[in-house]
Enzyme design. Structure first.
Site, PDB file in Angstrom:
ATOM      1  N   LYS A  68       0.809  -1.231   0.000  1.00 57.58           N
ATOM      2  CA  LYS A  68       0.000   0.000   0.000  1.00 57.58           C
ATOM      3  C   LYS A  68       0.837   1.274   0.000  1.00 57.58           C
ATOM      4  CE  LYS A  68      -4.213  -1.850   2.001  1.00 57.58           C
ATOM      5  NZ  LYS A  68      -5.308  -1.690   2.934  1.00 57.58           N
ATOM      6  N   ILE A 228     -11.082  -4.985  12.845  1.00 59.85           N
ATOM      7  CA  ILE A 228     -11.096  -4.993  11.383  1.00 59.85           C
ATOM      8  C   ILE A 228     -10.757  -6.366  10.788  1.00 59.85           C
ATOM      9  CG2 ILE A 228     -10.561  -2.518  11.301  1.00 59.85           C
ATOM     10  CD1 ILE A 228      -7.844  -3.481  10.004  1.00 59.85           C
ATOM     11  N   TYR A 230     -11.710 -10.105   9.623  1.00 60.23           N
ATOM     12  CA  TYR A 230     -13.007 -10.623   9.131  1.00 60.23           C
ATOM     13  C   TYR A 230     -13.572 -11.717  10.029  1.00 60.23           C
ATOM     14  CZ  TYR A 230     -10.585  -9.428   4.704  1.00 60.23           C
ATOM     15  OH  TYR A 230      -9.850  -8.863   3.715  1.00 60.23           O
TER      16      TYR A 230
END
Ligand code: ATR
Length: 277
Positions: A68, A228, A230
């Site tokens: 990222k 955050i 899953y």
């Protein structure tokens, strides 16, 4: 008559097998009758990928761990959010040009969780952010945009938490921010001072029983808990058991994908249920 040609999209990361993004985006291409295809790409070397992608050509792609940040130097322009966060999760080939634009929809996904699911205002909330990686950066930006009352970042490496706070530099915000050592997560009094607790580390990712907390008695104060990851993590299970307002990671994943799909196609898609994936 011109025949519309198929457009190629994808997600890059390492590892990438676990990514749900291909299923999500391909379901929307089908639903909206858009001639697109979205594939996972296992990428070790971003520079190599960029060379290959320009030949393919890709119309846009998402970026996940660990690229990222490293993708930014290969993009021609960067949204304001990317400039502030220092990381991108979406790159789009701008129409009528060969220019790549980096964007970040992770923070928008987090805000949609707060607005639409939890229906909470972050303004005036005292927030504890656990973790200082890429996801934490986007969430910190969202918290600053919404003028949280105060933000404490706790991370295994406290230095990284410090760097995160300084890097964000908060030039657009007056929110007081502090970093603490991760051992503070054993301190009940410290934990009871927060209205919202957001967990962003990978602890619990590989083994659901792993958790950054050993004790959950601080939850009796009923903070809002956002994890955050899953999976149905131990943190979420305990928070639900103690009737806290909670959100897991799937909605944030889905919402960031909605905003990315809109950047790719101009269509803001409907949400999907986890069962359809
Ligand atoms: P992401 O982009 O998903 O946030 P990342 O940038 O690799 O991923 O960040 C992972 C986060 O999980 C970091 O905050 C990391 O802490 P360090 O900065 O100290 O490495 C945290 N993390 C990973 N393993 C951990 C562990 N065993 N205990 C505590 N924190 C951990």
């Amino acid at each position: 008559m011109s025949v519309p040609s198929k457009k190629y999209y994808g997600v890059i990361g390492n590892p990438i097998k676990h990514s749900k993004s291909p299923e999500i985006h391909n379901a929307w291409f089908k639903q909206y009758h858009i001639d697109g295809i979205y594939e996972p790409f296992l990428v070790e070397d971003v520079a190599e990928f960029v060379k290959a992608a320009k030949q393919k050509p890709l119309a846009g792609f998402n970026i996940t761990v660990p690229h990222k940040e490293s993708i930014l130097e290969f993009c021609d322009s960067h949204s304001d959010a990317v400039k502030a966060i220092g990381a991108a999760n979406t790159v789009v080939l701008e129409s009528n040009s060969e220019q790549w634009r980096a964007d970040n929809t992770d923070y928008l996904g987090f805000l949609k969780v707060c607005d639409d699911d939890l229906k909470i205002s972050l303004e005036a909330k005292r927030v504890l952010l656990i973790g200082a990686g890429g996801s934490a950066k986007a969430i910190l930006y969202a918290l600053l945009l919404r003028k949280a009352a105060s933000i404490v970042v706790v991370n295994r490496s406290e230095e990284r938490a410090e760097t995160l706070i300084k890097g964000m530099c908060a030039s657009f915000s007056k929110t007081p921010m502090k970093s603490y050592d991760i051992n503070y997560l054993n301190n009940r009094v410290f934990l009871e001072g927060f209205d919202v607790i957001v967990h962003t580390t990978s602890v619990g990712l590989y083994n659901r029983d792993d958790c950054v907390f050993n004790d959950f008695s601080w939850m009796l104060k009923k903070p809002i808990v956002i994890d955050i990851l899953y999976q149905d993590t131990k943190l979420l299970k305990e928070a639900k058991r103690l009737n806290c307002l909670v959100s897991g990671g799937f909605p944030m994943l889905l919402y960031q994908a909605q905003y990315a799909f809109e950047l790719f196609t101009g269509v803001f898609p409907e949400t999907l249920s986890v069962e359809t994936l």
